[in-house]
Design an enzyme around this catalytic site. Sequence first.
Site, PDB file in Angstrom:
ATOM      1  N   ASP A 313       0.818  -1.224   0.000  1.00 28.26           N
ATOM      2  CA  ASP A 313       0.000   0.000   0.000  1.00 28.26           C
ATOM      3  C   ASP A 313       0.850   1.273   0.000  1.00 28.26           C
ATOM      4  O   ASP A 313       0.337   2.367  -0.248  1.00 28.26           O
ATOM      5  CB  ASP A 313      -0.927   0.013   1.221  1.00 28.26           C
ATOM      6  CG  ASP A 313      -2.009  -1.054   1.112  1.00 28.26           C
ATOM      7  OD1 ASP A 313      -2.305  -1.493  -0.013  1.00 28.26           O
ATOM      8  OD2 ASP A 313      -2.554  -1.445   2.161  1.00 28.26           O
ATOM      9  N   ARG A 344      -2.862   1.274  -9.656  1.00 30.70           N
ATOM     10  CA  ARG A 344      -1.933   2.235  -9.036  1.00 30.70           C
ATOM     11  C   ARG A 344      -0.643   2.405  -9.828  1.00 30.70           C
ATOM     12  O   ARG A 344       0.082   3.374  -9.583  1.00 30.70           O
ATOM     13  CB  ARG A 344      -1.656   1.852  -7.580  1.00 30.70           C
ATOM     14  CG  ARG A 344      -2.848   2.156  -6.688  1.00 30.70           C
ATOM     15  CD  ARG A 344      -2.571   1.875  -5.222  1.00 30.70           C
ATOM     16  NE  ARG A 344      -3.708   2.307  -4.409  1.00 30.70           N
ATOM     17  CZ  ARG A 344      -3.960   1.885  -3.175  1.00 30.70           C
ATOM     18  NH1 ARG A 344      -3.149   1.000  -2.609  1.00 30.70           N
ATOM     19  NH2 ARG A 344      -5.001   2.339  -2.510  1.00 30.70           N
TER      20      ARG A 344
HETATM   21  C1  S3P Z   1      -5.406  -5.681   3.456  1.00 31.73           C
HETATM   22  C2  S3P Z   1      -4.620  -6.415   2.621  1.00 31.73           C
HETATM   23  C3  S3P Z   1      -3.971  -5.861   1.412  1.00 31.73           C
HETATM   24  C4  S3P Z   1      -3.952  -4.349   1.418  1.00 31.73           C
HETATM   25  C5  S3P Z   1      -5.266  -3.757   1.833  1.00 31.73           C
HETATM   26  C6  S3P Z   1      -5.645  -4.252   3.228  1.00 31.73           C
HETATM   27  C7  S3P Z   1      -6.007  -6.345   4.619  1.00 31.73           C
HETATM   28  O1  S3P Z   1      -4.679  -6.297   0.280  1.00 31.73           O
HETATM   29  O2  S3P Z   1      -3.591  -3.843   0.160  1.00 31.73           O
HETATM   30  O3  S3P Z   1      -5.179  -2.352   1.861  1.00 31.73           O
HETATM   31  O4  S3P Z   1      -6.479  -5.638   5.543  1.00 31.73           O
HETATM   32  O5  S3P Z   1      -6.020  -7.572   4.661  1.00 31.73           O
HETATM   33  P1  S3P Z   1      -4.387  -7.735  -0.389  1.00 31.73           P
HETATM   34  O6  S3P Z   1      -4.732  -8.756   0.622  1.00 31.73           O
HETATM   35  O7  S3P Z   1      -5.300  -7.821  -1.570  1.00 31.73           O
HETATM   36  O8  S3P Z   1      -2.944  -7.709  -0.764  1.00 31.73           O
END
Ligand code: S3P
Length: 428
Positions: A313, A344
């Site tokens: 992120d 992104r």
């Molecule tokens: C998150 C996992 C991430 C992240 C998202 C929050 C989470 O996504 O990018 O902002 O809280 O489990 P991904 O699991 O798709 O990588």
Amino acid sequence: METITKAQSLQGSVIIPGDKSISHRAVMFGAIAKGTTRITNFLPGADCLSTISCFKQMGVHIEQDGASVVVKGKGMDALQEPTELLNVGNSGTTFRLMMGLLAGRPFHSVLAGDESIAKRPMNRVSIPLLQMGATIDGRNNGTFAPISIRGGNLNGISYDSPVASAQVKSAILLAGLQATGNTTVTETHRSRNHTENMFESFGVNVIRDGLSVSVTGGQELKATNVEVPGDISSAAFFLVAGAIVPDSTITLLNVGINHTRSGIVDVLEQMGADLTIQNKRIVNQEEVADLTIKTSELTGITIEGEMIPRLIDELPVIALLATQAQGTTVIKNAEELKVKETNRIDAVVHALNKLGASIEGTGDGMIIKGHTPLHGGEVSSLGDHRIGMMLAVAGCITDGKVNLKLPEAIRVSYPDFFDHLKQLRAGS
Ligand code: S3P
């Protein structure tokens, strides 16, 4: 529209608001636990409020007042069939974790969200859930929202996830709690482990073995109190701001530095940033610290492999950081960036190049040539909170003002962002 002008320096300290990932999980696990869960330093951003409203629709009593939340859980079996669509707004975490939870509930539900949610792949979660025996459908053969779920009896599976995604892992584990036998998820690289940590706080036995995590079905969650650490993904914007705005010293208080999330700290250190980590402590199984960053000379690096899930992120703001480093920064193995709130890679390349950067988008990342001075211009968050905050930080170093369209997207994860930026500009 928000206008951002060049900052002479940034000075002061910010108490970083609660972690988004942990806030979601605290509400969800509290809602399916037996007893009262009190959450402090909850993030009252739009995404986490969506999680609260979904559980209220299923009959869970939740009181939220700013950063304090009380969840009166009556156990998984007390969740009621919602009479309306469950609207997650912009929140992929709400959507995907709820899929796993709802797959085992004996009722019908439909998950939907905003325009961005409708474009994000949900089959990465429905594929393993279908293997567990769930009944799930959605647009384009179950790939996109709205997704309808008729929950039922699930059987445990052992699943090799093709993506290092905590949302996928957590959804499968939530389904696994309701399945017969054991459920194991194995990842290619370790994704954030807040679900595993918090399951343990709620009394669930989790087995971790390298890149695999397992739970046995039928375990009950017991309510507990959760103090949410500050979100390193929010702190990241001020870490980068402190590193690139001249003559700055910024202290960020109460930041979660869980190893599965702290890739930005490693990157800053590797690039030569002046970063100090103090007061390390453990809060609810999560490591927390205060971080001080000062302006410094930076050098480009390569970011790839197991590092990517540890800072996924933060990559938009790391791209901005890299525009101010000497030499080339290469970001590889980050194709997941294409399926976030926006694509992104495209969003960063388009907006920062418009402000004078030299960034080439690749199939799985970016090549950023530094150091490039940036100039003002009109750019848009495109409705993506992290693109919005990255561009607001860029505006602190541009010659000429940055006019940021759709700044309100930032409310998703950091409602006080502009107030905190103002404080730092005023040096308070
Ligand atoms: C998150 C996992 C991430 C992240 C998202 C929050 C989470 O996504 O990018 O902002 O809280 O489990 P991904 O699991 O798709 O990588």
